[in-house]
Enzyme design. Structure first.
Site, mmCIF file in Angstrom:
data_model
loop_
_atom_site.group_PDB
_atom_site.id
_atom_site.type_symbol
_atom_site.label_atom_id
_atom_site.label_comp_id
_atom_site.label_asym_id
_atom_site.label_seq_id
_atom_site.Cartn_x
_atom_site.Cartn_y
_atom_site.Cartn_z
ATOM 1 N N ASP A 80 21.454 -47.302 25.838
ATOM 2 C CA ASP A 80 21.749 -46.232 26.799
ATOM 3 C C ASP A 80 22.849 -45.290 26.310
ATOM 4 O OD1 ASP A 80 19.922 -47.103 28.618
ATOM 5 O OD2 ASP A 80 21.356 -48.201 29.842
ATOM 6 N N LYS A 136 20.200 -41.228 29.335
ATOM 7 C CA LYS A 136 20.093 -39.935 30.027
ATOM 8 C C LYS A 136 21.228 -39.055 29.548
ATOM 9 C CE LYS A 136 18.054 -41.625 34.273
ATOM 10 N NZ LYS A 136 18.188 -43.081 34.236
ATOM 11 N N MET A 187 28.986 -43.218 40.425
ATOM 12 C CA MET A 187 28.178 -41.995 40.519
ATOM 13 C C MET A 187 28.593 -41.159 41.729
ATOM 14 S SD MET A 187 24.671 -43.798 39.299
ATOM 15 C CE MET A 187 25.083 -45.397 39.930
HETATM 16 C C1 LIG Z 1 24.168 -46.069 36.197
HETATM 17 S S1 LIG Z 1 25.771 -46.723 36.510
HETATM 18 C C2 LIG Z 1 25.753 -48.091 35.433
HETATM 19 C C3 LIG Z 1 26.792 -49.118 35.791
HETATM 20 C C4 LIG Z 1 26.858 -50.250 34.809
HETATM 21 N N1 LIG Z 1 25.654 -51.055 34.845
HETATM 22 C C5 LIG Z 1 28.070 -51.140 35.037
HETATM 23 O O1 LIG Z 1 27.925 -52.340 35.346
HETATM 24 O O2 LIG Z 1 29.192 -50.635 34.873
HETATM 25 C C6 LIG Z 1 26.794 -45.545 35.665
HETATM 26 C C7 LIG Z 1 28.096 -45.270 36.420
HETATM 27 O O3 LIG Z 1 29.051 -46.298 36.124
HETATM 28 C C8 LIG Z 1 30.354 -45.755 36.127
HETATM 29 N N2 LIG Z 1 30.941 -45.945 34.783
HETATM 30 C C9 LIG Z 1 30.352 -46.573 33.742
HETATM 31 N N3 LIG Z 1 31.176 -46.600 32.659
HETATM 32 C C10 LIG Z 1 32.315 -45.966 33.035
HETATM 33 C C11 LIG Z 1 33.534 -45.659 32.374
HETATM 34 N N4 LIG Z 1 33.766 -46.018 31.092
HETATM 35 N N5 LIG Z 1 34.500 -45.004 33.068
HETATM 36 C C12 LIG Z 1 34.298 -44.646 34.358
HETATM 37 N N6 LIG Z 1 33.166 -44.908 35.035
HETATM 38 C C13 LIG Z 1 32.181 -45.565 34.395
HETATM 39 C C14 LIG Z 1 30.220 -44.269 36.477
HETATM 40 O O4 LIG Z 1 30.361 -44.123 37.878
HETATM 41 C C15 LIG Z 1 28.793 -43.989 36.030
HETATM 42 O O5 LIG Z 1 28.260 -42.860 36.690
#
Ligand SMILES: C[S@@+](CC[C@H](N)C(=O)[O-])C[C@H]1O[C@@H](n2cnc3c(N)ncnc32)[C@H](O)[C@@H]1O
Length: 247
Positions: free
Chosen positions: A37, A58, A172
């Site tokens: 991803d 994406k 998100m």
């Molecule tokens: C589709 S979700 C996936 C979440 C992922 N499976 C997890 O357990 O963290 C993606 C969202 O996770 C959050 N996110 C993921 N990595 C991040 C990071 N390094 N810093 C801040 N927010 C993060 C954001 O809100 C982003 O829009």
């Protein structure tokens, strides 16, 4: 028969390439194909020497591979020859606001054995910035909410969290920050501390804090880069730069 066909869902952790688990690294080393991803750090792919690497993330404004296409790619590659080991490398944890279950279930229909290596979800990122999600004697629970529904609207869970949750991590949520704030204000919680984490755990990471009443102004001023996590709760008042462990 593709007897060796198998799928391993691996959680890549929240950003820092050293926050993948040892099991995750072992799975990458044993992969024939890695489907990864956008939030996966490129350094992590170095563990998968010799494997075919396929980007299925994406990217804003560009064509994205659909979930259906990802499911089909997993099956197509797993069933090649006498079977291949597919690693599906997903940001954070594969079962937190991710579609790990759908991918395993689809592959299993074709007789492909599925297994999982859980990952450190970005839910845990507040700790990197000194923010406790729970504090003894203050709050006994915390909530994790995706602000955006599958249809792109504001989740009903946002309204519930704004009224009832002492401590909430929003995924998100940055594009809906003003709507989230309006719900907290309706619930009379304008003074509640709020923190914003951008690119958490990465060298490019940053954070800032305010309150429900001030956070939209601060956000517009600072314009943090995605991915973004929002934390609404008293713990957000403690946000500060904690030194990350380094060797
Ligand atoms: C589709 S979700 C996936 C979440 C992922 N499976 C997890 O357990 O963290 C993606 C969202 O996770 C959050 N996110 C993921 N990595 C991040 C990071 N390094 N810093 C801040 N927010 C993060 C954001 O809100 C982003 O829009």
């Amino acid at each position: 028969m593709a007897e060796k066909a198998r799928l391993t869902l691996v959680g890549a952790g929240p950003g820092d390439p050293e926050l993948i688990t040892l099991k995750g690294v072992k799975a990458l080393k044993a992969a024939d194909v890695v489907l990864y991803d956008a939030l996966v750090h490129p350094d992590m792919l170095e563990h998968a020497q010799g494997a075919e690497l396929i980007f299925v993330g994406k990217r804003a404004g560009k064509y994205s591979v659909t979930q259906k296409e990802i499911n089909e790619l997993i099956v197509e590659h797993a069933l090649k020859g006498d079977g291949q080991h597919i690693v599906r490398l997903k940001g954070g944890d594969p079962f937190v606001f991710a579609r790990g279950l759908e991918e395993i279930a689809y592959a299993e229909q074709y007789g492909i054995t599925g297994s999982v290596v859980i990952g450190i979800s970005s839910i845990m990122l507040p700790g990197y910035y000194g923010i406790p999600l729970t504090s003894r004697g203050i709050n006994q629970s915390f909530t994790a909410v995706t602000a955006t529904t599958a249809e792109g609207g504001l989740s009903e869970e946002v309204v519930n969290a704004a009224k009832n949750s002492p401590s909430t991590v929003f995924f998100m949520g940055s594009r809906k920050l003003d709507l989230i704030v309006a719900e907290y204000q309706k619930a009379g919680r304008g003074d509640l501390p709020v923190a914003v984490i951008s690119n958490g755990s990465l060298e490019t990471g940053s954070y800032f804090k305010g309150t429900v009443d001030t956070i939209v102004g601060l956000f517009n001023e600072k314009q943090p880069e995605p991915p973004i996590l929002l934390i609404f709760g008293h713990g957000a008042a403690h946000a500060h730069a904690v030194q990350s462990y380094k060797e």
